[in-house]
Design a protein around this motif. Structure first.
Motif, PDB file in Angstrom:
ATOM      1  N   UNK A  96       0.827  -1.205   0.000  1.00 47.62           N
ATOM      2  CA  UNK A  96       0.000   0.000   0.000  1.00 47.62           C
ATOM      3  C   UNK A  96       0.866   1.261   0.000  1.00 47.62           C
ATOM      4  N   UNK A  97       0.355   2.310  -0.606  1.00 41.44           N
ATOM      5  CA  UNK A  97       1.069   3.585  -0.673  1.00 41.44           C
ATOM      6  C   UNK A  97       0.072   4.705  -0.984  1.00 41.44           C
ATOM      7  N   UNK A  98       0.189   5.856  -0.285  1.00 46.49           N
ATOM      8  CA  UNK A  98       1.111   6.132   0.825  1.00 46.49           C
ATOM      9  C   UNK A  98       0.589   5.552   2.140  1.00 46.49           C
ATOM     10  N   UNK A  99       1.510   5.324   3.065  1.00 49.39           N
ATOM     11  CA  UNK A  99       1.163   4.833   4.395  1.00 49.39           C
ATOM     12  C   UNK A  99       1.834   5.742   5.424  1.00 49.39           C
ATOM     13  N   UNK A 100       1.033   6.326   6.314  1.00 50.00           N
ATOM     14  CA  UNK A 100       1.556   7.220   7.342  1.00 50.00           C
ATOM     15  C   UNK A 100       2.194   6.423   8.477  1.00 50.00           C
ATOM     16  N   UNK A 101       3.336   6.916   8.976  1.00 51.62           N
ATOM     17  CA  UNK A 101       4.073   6.243  10.042  1.00 51.62           C
ATOM     18  C   UNK A 101       4.195   7.168  11.249  1.00 51.62           C
ATOM     19  N   UNK A 102       3.738   6.736  12.422  1.00 45.05           N
ATOM     20  CA  UNK A 102       3.928   7.561  13.618  1.00 45.05           C
ATOM     21  C   UNK A 102       5.361   7.453  14.135  1.00 45.05           C
ATOM     22  N   UNK A 103       5.799   8.480  14.837  1.00 49.07           N
ATOM     23  CA  UNK A 103       7.120   8.463  15.453  1.00 49.07           C
ATOM     24  C   UNK A 103       6.987   8.616  16.958  1.00 49.07           C
ATOM     25  N   UNK A 104       8.128   8.783  17.621  1.00 49.01           N
ATOM     26  CA  UNK A 104       8.119   8.937  19.072  1.00 49.01           C
ATOM     27  C   UNK A 104       9.149   9.976  19.468  1.00 49.01           C
ATOM     28  N   UNK A 105       8.701  10.954  20.254  1.00 51.37           N
ATOM     29  CA  UNK A 105       9.577  12.017  20.737  1.00 51.37           C
ATOM     30  C   UNK A 105       9.985  11.697  22.174  1.00 51.37           C
ATOM     31  N   UNK A 106      11.256  11.369  22.379  1.00 53.66           N
ATOM     32  CA  UNK A 106      11.709  10.975  23.712  1.00 53.66           C
ATOM     33  C   UNK A 106      11.700  12.148  24.691  1.00 53.66           C
ATOM     34  N   UNK A 107      11.920  13.348  24.182  1.00 53.85           N
ATOM     35  CA  UNK A 107      11.935  14.519  25.066  1.00 53.85           C
ATOM     36  C   UNK A 107      10.580  14.728  25.745  1.00 53.85           C
ATOM     37  N   UNK A 108       9.509  14.570  24.972  1.00 52.72           N
ATOM     38  CA  UNK A 108       8.163  14.746  25.527  1.00 52.72           C
ATOM     39  C   UNK A 108       7.542  13.418  25.950  1.00 52.72           C
ATOM     40  N   UNK A 109       8.241  12.314  25.666  1.00 51.11           N
ATOM     41  CA  UNK A 109       7.766  10.977  26.013  1.00 51.11           C
ATOM     42  C   UNK A 109       6.389  10.723  25.414  1.00 51.11           C
ATOM     43  N   UNK A 110       6.245  11.094  24.135  1.00 55.12           N
ATOM     44  CA  UNK A 110       4.929  10.989  23.497  1.00 55.12           C
ATOM     45  C   UNK A 110       5.061  10.604  22.027  1.00 55.12           C
ATOM     46  N   UNK A 111       4.035   9.934  21.530  1.00 50.86           N
ATOM     47  CA  UNK A 111       3.964   9.553  20.118  1.00 50.86           C
ATOM     48  C   UNK A 111       3.720  10.799  19.272  1.00 50.86           C
ATOM     49  N   UNK A 112       4.339  10.830  18.089  1.00 53.58           N
ATOM     50  CA  UNK A 112       4.136  11.916  17.124  1.00 53.58           C
ATOM     51  C   UNK A 112       3.393  11.332  15.924  1.00 53.58           C
ATOM     52  N   UNK A 113       2.109  11.634  15.768  1.00 53.21           N
ATOM     53  CA  UNK A 113       1.344  11.073  14.638  1.00 53.21           C
ATOM     54  C   UNK A 113       1.901  11.556  13.291  1.00 53.21           C
ATOM     55  N   UNK A 114       1.803  10.707  12.293  1.00 52.89           N
ATOM     56  CA  UNK A 114       2.143  11.082  10.909  1.00 52.89           C
ATOM     57  C   UNK A 114       3.530  11.709  10.795  1.00 52.89           C
ATOM     58  N   UNK A 115       4.499  11.147  11.502  1.00 46.82           N
ATOM     59  CA  UNK A 115       5.851  11.712  11.462  1.00 46.82           C
ATOM     60  C   UNK A 115       6.555  11.424  10.137  1.00 46.82           C
ATOM     61  N   UNK A 116       6.183  10.340   9.497  1.00 40.59           N
ATOM     62  CA  UNK A 116       6.819   9.974   8.232  1.00 40.59           C
ATOM     63  C   UNK A 116       5.775   9.331   7.331  1.00 40.59           C
ATOM     64  N   UNK A 117       6.180   9.076   6.092  1.00 38.75           N
ATOM     65  CA  UNK A 117       5.259   8.500   5.119  1.00 38.75           C
ATOM     66  C   UNK A 117       6.013   7.524   4.220  1.00 38.75           C
ATOM     67  N   UNK A 118       5.427   6.365   4.038  1.00 41.15           N
ATOM     68  CA  UNK A 118       6.004   5.362   3.142  1.00 41.15           C
ATOM     69  C   UNK A 118       5.309   5.467   1.792  1.00 41.15           C
ATOM     70  N   UNK A 119       6.119   5.658   0.756  1.00 41.14           N
ATOM     71  CA  UNK A 119       5.605   5.792  -0.602  1.00 41.14           C
ATOM     72  C   UNK A 119       5.943   4.548  -1.415  1.00 41.14           C
ATOM     73  N   UNK A 120       5.362   4.431  -2.588  1.00 46.94           N
ATOM     74  CA  UNK A 120       5.583   3.254  -3.422  1.00 46.94           C
ATOM     75  C   UNK A 120       7.062   3.080  -3.764  1.00 46.94           C
ATOM     76  N   UNK A 121       7.772   4.196  -3.908  1.00 45.91           N
ATOM     77  CA  UNK A 121       9.180   4.115  -4.307  1.00 45.91           C
ATOM     78  C   UNK A 121      10.090   3.611  -3.184  1.00 45.91           C
TER      79      UNK A 121
END
Length: 207
Positions: A96-121
């Protein structure tokens, strides 16, 4: 096996694939993120496209952990949205493409929604996390989706040193750091070492 050999193997095995998933597992402190980033850079030098997909974006929110009485266990398997992560890898495996990828911010100890995106390429996906090869539900469902699996195990004594040092680096004294590491991190490391399936590539104490 050094990283150049692993990169070469990935390049060879991924030929003819629209999407190639590499699972990089191991206990906390093993060096999964470092290996994933190194492989990403080496793959780029071969003219191929890859993306690092960390499991950290699937930490349950601290509020949820508090409600479940699990805040002190943060980082253990039950403190992740394991089903959500399996669903993500399933979508990636299907191409599937695009697919949104969440990240994690250690400073705030919290998940970051839609931090990255996986594309077909993004053909080669370097998926890294502690529990990718666990035998328990829901993690066991991941193994069949990986085209290649890597497990890093520097040995428990070295892991203990690294995990204690992490807390020292975060401002704890030696005794406090040892207490924090033995309270959660080291039990999690032992869970991974004892209850993970065998990987295609095992990186041991000698690397």
């Amino acid at each position: 096996m050094n990283t150049t050999m692993i990169t070469t193997k990935i390049a060879e095995l991924s030929e003819g694939h629209d999407r190639f998933l590499v699972g990089i597992a191991g206990p906390p402190g093993a060096g999964k993120s470092t290996l994933a980033q190194t492989l990403h850079e080496e793959i780029a030098r071969l003219g191929l496209t890859s993306r690092v997909v960390p499991m950290d974006g699937f930490h349950l929110d601290n509020k949820v952990l508090d409600e479940r009485g699990l805040r002190q266990r943060k980082g253990a398997p039950e403190t992740f949205d394991g089903n959500g992560f399996v669903d993500l890898v399933t979508r990636l495996d299907k191409g599937e493409s695009p697919v949104s990828i969440p990240g994690f911010d250690r400073a705030s100890d919290a998940v970051v929604p839609d931090q990255d995106e996986i594309l077909f390429r993004h053909k080669i996906l370097l998926i890294e996390g502690n529990y990718l090869l666990l035998k328990s539900d829901p993690w066991y469902r991941l193994a069949d989706m990986f085209d290649l699996t890597i497990f890093i195990n520097p040995g428990l004594p070295e892991l203990e040193n690294r995990l204690v040092q992490r807390w020292i680096d975060n401002g704890f004294d030696q005794a406090g750091a040892e207490n924090r590491a033995h309270m959660n991190d080291i039990p999690n490391a032992k869970t991974v070492l004892v209850h993970s399936i065998t990987a295609d590539i095992e990186i041991g104490e000698t690397g």
